[in-house]
Design an enzyme around this catalytic site. Structure first.
Site, PDB file in Angstrom:
ATOM      1  N   ASP A  26       0.849  -1.182   0.000  1.00 15.08           N
ATOM      2  CA  ASP A  26       0.000   0.000   0.000  1.00 15.08           C
ATOM      3  C   ASP A  26       0.892   1.242   0.000  1.00 15.08           C
ATOM      4  O   ASP A  26       2.101   1.160   0.252  1.00 15.08           O
ATOM      5  CB  ASP A  26      -0.896  -0.029   1.243  1.00 15.08           C
ATOM      6  N   ASP A  28      -0.321   5.070   1.052  1.00 12.31           N
ATOM      7  CA  ASP A  28      -0.580   5.967   2.178  1.00 12.31           C
ATOM      8  C   ASP A  28      -0.563   5.195   3.497  1.00 12.31           C
ATOM      9  O   ASP A  28      -1.255   4.190   3.644  1.00 12.31           O
ATOM     10  CB  ASP A  28      -1.935   6.666   2.010  1.00 12.31           C
ATOM     11  N   LYS A 197      -9.603  -2.121  -3.002  1.00 13.51           N
ATOM     12  CA  LYS A 197      -9.500  -2.830  -1.732  1.00 13.51           C
ATOM     13  C   LYS A 197     -10.661  -2.445  -0.812  1.00 13.51           C
ATOM     14  O   LYS A 197     -11.053  -1.281  -0.798  1.00 13.51           O
ATOM     15  CB  LYS A 197      -8.179  -2.475  -1.041  1.00 13.51           C
ATOM     16  N   ASP A 222      -1.257  -0.909   5.993  1.00  9.75           N
ATOM     17  CA  ASP A 222      -1.419  -0.307   7.313  1.00  9.75           C
ATOM     18  C   ASP A 222      -2.831  -0.435   7.840  1.00  9.75           C
ATOM     19  O   ASP A 222      -3.106  -0.009   8.959  1.00  9.75           O
ATOM     20  CB  ASP A 222      -1.037   1.177   7.260  1.00  9.75           C
TER      21      ASP A 222
END
Length: 278
Positions: A26, A28, A197, A222
């Site tokens: 990922d 961010d 996602k 995250d």
């Protein structure tokens, strides 16, 4: 490296029986936070590039093109090739091209989404479109949302790039695609099909893009509710980093677990090098 609670010993997941050939990560909360590089992110990407292992940076953000995101990452000191970035906009355009090539679409979104759909051969129209395609934008228009509702009432099909309800900004949370989709759903009774996602479709499209196999690919994220669950449902091993949305205290609330928990991607640099082809 943090205690995982997911493995029986203190060692990272072994590559002896399940070698790693590809990485998905990922963006961010893993590589950057508010356009600032997270410590270790540049080194992690550099290690991936040196390793010869195939990788993709994934993002549900549909505002920007891959070229835009490359420039934004580079400004943060992270050098990611354009063809190593996969967005929910690109995944949505690919999905629609496979489902209904040449269809007409009405789009609420920005350059990342409109460019992806245009390059996939779609015609954008405001005359009885086959699909309403909703993406993220910082300038949601009441007029555009009203048009979308009326098209859906007349039979258009509903697609959204991702279900994220909010997005980050320096001032705090912003309403994102999922929030606007909820408004349209409440008005029409129609739920969109979300491509990004946590839909494992996003993961499968990423795997196919780099000719990867789920058994030899790992996912770094995250968020438990998007990155980790999408990775699990796609059959990948998952690393949760603690530099983004999910705190250690919240992990136990979920009915599933990542393969391993680490403080940040800085903890993964050694693993990338260890798993690199000799």
């Amino acid at each position: 490296m943090s205690d995982t609670g997911a493995n029986q010993d203190d060692e990272p997941i072994s590559s002896e029986h399940r070698p790693v050939a590809c990485w998905l990560t990922d963006m961010d909360g893993v590589l950057v936070h508010e356009q600032r590089a997270i410590p270790g992110a540049a080194e992690f990407i550099a290690a991936l590039q040196r390793s010869g292992l195939r990788f993709l940076v994934l993002t549900n953000n549909s505002i920007f093109t891959a070229r835009d995101l490359r420039a934004r990452l580079l400004a943060s000191g992270i050098d990611v090739p354009e063809d190593c970035i996969w967005t929910s906009a690109l995944a949505t355009a690919q999905f629609l091209a496979e489902q209904s090539p040449g269809a007409s679409v009405y789009v609420i979104g920005e350059t990342g989404l409109t460019t992806a759909l245009h390059e996939a051969g779609f015609v954008m129209t405001e005359t009885d479109p086959d699909y309403v395609v909703l993406g993220e934008t910082r300038t949601y228009s009441f007029e555009a949302i009203t048009k979308a509702i009326r098209y859906l009432e007349r039979g258009s099909r509903f697609i959204a790039t991702n279900p994220d309800a909010t997005g980050p900004s320096a001032e705090g949370s912003l309403p994102a695609t999922g929030s606007v989709a909820a408004l349209i759903t409440r008005a029409t009774g129609l739920e969109p099909y979300y491509v990004g996602k946590p839909n494992p479709l996003m993961m499968r499209s990423a795997l196919n893009r780099i000719h990867a196999h789920s058994e030899t690919t790992v996912m770094v994220g995250d968020r438990m509710d998007t990155d980790v669950i999408a990775g699990i449902e796609a059959g990948l091993r998952t690393f949760l980093v603690l530099t983004g949305s999910t705190s250690v205290e919240r992990i136990s609330r979920f009915p599933y677990r990542p393969s391993q928990i680490v403080d940040s991607v800085a903890d993964l640099v050694d693993l990338v090098e260890r798993w690199a082809p000799s």
